[in-house]
Design a protein around this motif. Structure first.
Motif, short mmCIF file in Angstrom:
data_model
loop_
_atom_site.label_atom_id
_atom_site.label_comp_id
_atom_site.label_asym_id
_atom_site.label_seq_id
_atom_site.Cartn_x
_atom_site.Cartn_y
_atom_site.Cartn_z
N UNK A 23 1.06 -1.19 -0.05
CA UNK A 23 0.04 -0.12 0.00
C UNK A 23 0.64 1.22 0.18
N UNK A 24 1.93 0.78 0.85
CA UNK A 24 2.51 2.67 0.75
C UNK A 24 3.58 2.40 -0.77
N UNK A 25 3.71 1.50 -1.52
CA UNK A 25 4.61 1.26 -2.50
C UNK A 25 3.52 1.94 -3.96
N UNK A 26 2.21 1.85 -3.77
CA UNK A 26 1.36 1.53 -4.36
C UNK A 26 1.32 3.64 -3.49
N UNK A 27 1.60 4.21 -3.24
CA UNK A 27 0.66 5.50 -2.60
C UNK A 27 3.09 6.21 -2.59
N UNK A 28 3.36 5.87 -3.49
CA UNK A 28 4.97 6.13 -3.59
C UNK A 28 4.09 6.12 -5.48
N UNK A 29 3.68 4.93 -5.80
CA UNK A 29 3.80 5.21 -7.23
C UNK A 29 2.47 6.21 -7.41
N UNK A 30 1.19 5.70 -7.07
CA UNK A 30 0.87 7.38 -7.14
C UNK A 30 1.18 8.84 -7.15
N UNK A 31 1.49 8.73 -6.16
CA UNK A 31 2.46 10.31 -6.09
C UNK A 31 3.38 10.43 -7.17
N UNK A 57 11.98 3.80 -15.02
CA UNK A 57 11.92 5.02 -13.18
C UNK A 57 11.44 3.90 -11.96
N UNK A 58 9.97 3.69 -12.29
CA UNK A 58 8.72 3.08 -10.78
C UNK A 58 9.71 1.78 -10.14
N UNK A 59 10.30 1.05 -11.47
CA UNK A 59 11.00 -0.53 -11.15
C UNK A 59 12.30 0.00 -9.87
N UNK A 60 12.70 1.30 -10.41
CA UNK A 60 14.04 1.35 -10.04
C UNK A 60 14.29 2.50 -8.94
N UNK A 61 12.83 3.15 -8.55
CA UNK A 61 12.61 3.93 -7.31
C UNK A 61 12.49 2.74 -6.01
N UNK A 62 11.30 1.58 -6.67
CA UNK A 62 10.84 0.78 -5.65
C UNK A 62 11.46 -0.14 -5.39
N UNK A 63 12.68 -0.22 -6.52
CA UNK A 63 13.70 -1.38 -5.89
C UNK A 63 15.17 -0.96 -4.90
#
Length: 197
Positions: A23-31, A57-63
């Motif tokens: 849910x927190x990762x989804x919030x980052x993606x959403x923001x 970009x999102x794969x790299x940010x989240x990993x």
């Protein structure tokens, strides 16, 4: 101004995302979805290629969340990853090998739309189409400098050159945009010649 300035996430959300909370990762993606996609679509030709880069970009940010040390803004960190991914895409040998396909596509008129000269209207092409007609480097420099607020020194370093490279690209790109947006050499002043009060 850059859409990244309007995006951020609270520290507790970032901490949860580092622990793998979906849910927190989804919030980052959403923001950051909108500013990342906007940046990718401005720098990378082709909507599908730009969307692929945005997903990278999102794969790299989240990993790499654990690598964010909190020294600057999180939005700035995400933006730097997005810019880097876009420029890596533009520099890739595979992409450069196919650049001739892009040049052929630019020569063909867009289906279903007439250019300003063909339609007979006095309206200039819109900014989106004018930006799309710039070369990749020129478009990147215009967007990074004029919208994202990067300095010439930063852009030069990102492009593997100097601040002078960025400055010259920007001057040429602005001149080209003026040509595209002001057909027939008609220049419109920013202010009226005379103002009566």
């Amino acid at each position: 101004m850059s859409a990244f300035l309007d995006s951020d996430v609270p520290a507790d959300v970032l901490a949860k995302a580092r622990l793998g909370d979906s849910a927190a990762q989804a919030a980052i993606y959403s923001a950051f979805e909108r500013p990342v996609r906007t940046l990718a679509r401005r720098l990378v030709p082709g909507a599908s290629a730009a969307d692929d880069v945005a997903q990278d970009v999102f794969v790299e940010v989240l990993t790499r969340l654990e690598q964010y040390e909190g020294r600057g803004s999180f939005a700035g960190w995400v933006r730097s990853i997005a810019v880097s991914k876009c420029l890596m895409h533009l520099r890739s040998p595979w992409r450069r090998g196919l650049s001739w396909v892009d040049s052929l596509a630019r020569l063909e008129p867009e289906s279903g739309t007439d250019g300003p000269a063909a339609s007979g209207s006095s309206d200039a092409v819109d900014l989106e189409r004018a930006l799309a007609r710039l070369g990749e480097t020129a478009r990147a420099v215009v967007w990074l400098h004029d919208v994202e607020g990067y300095t010439h020194a930063e852009i030069g370093a990102l492009l593997g050159g100097t601040a002078s490279l960025s400055k010259s690209q920007l001057v040429r790109a602005h001149a080209r945009l003026r040509e595209l947006l002001e057909p027939d050499g008609v220049r419109t002043p920013c202010m009226p010649v005379s103002t009566s009060y």
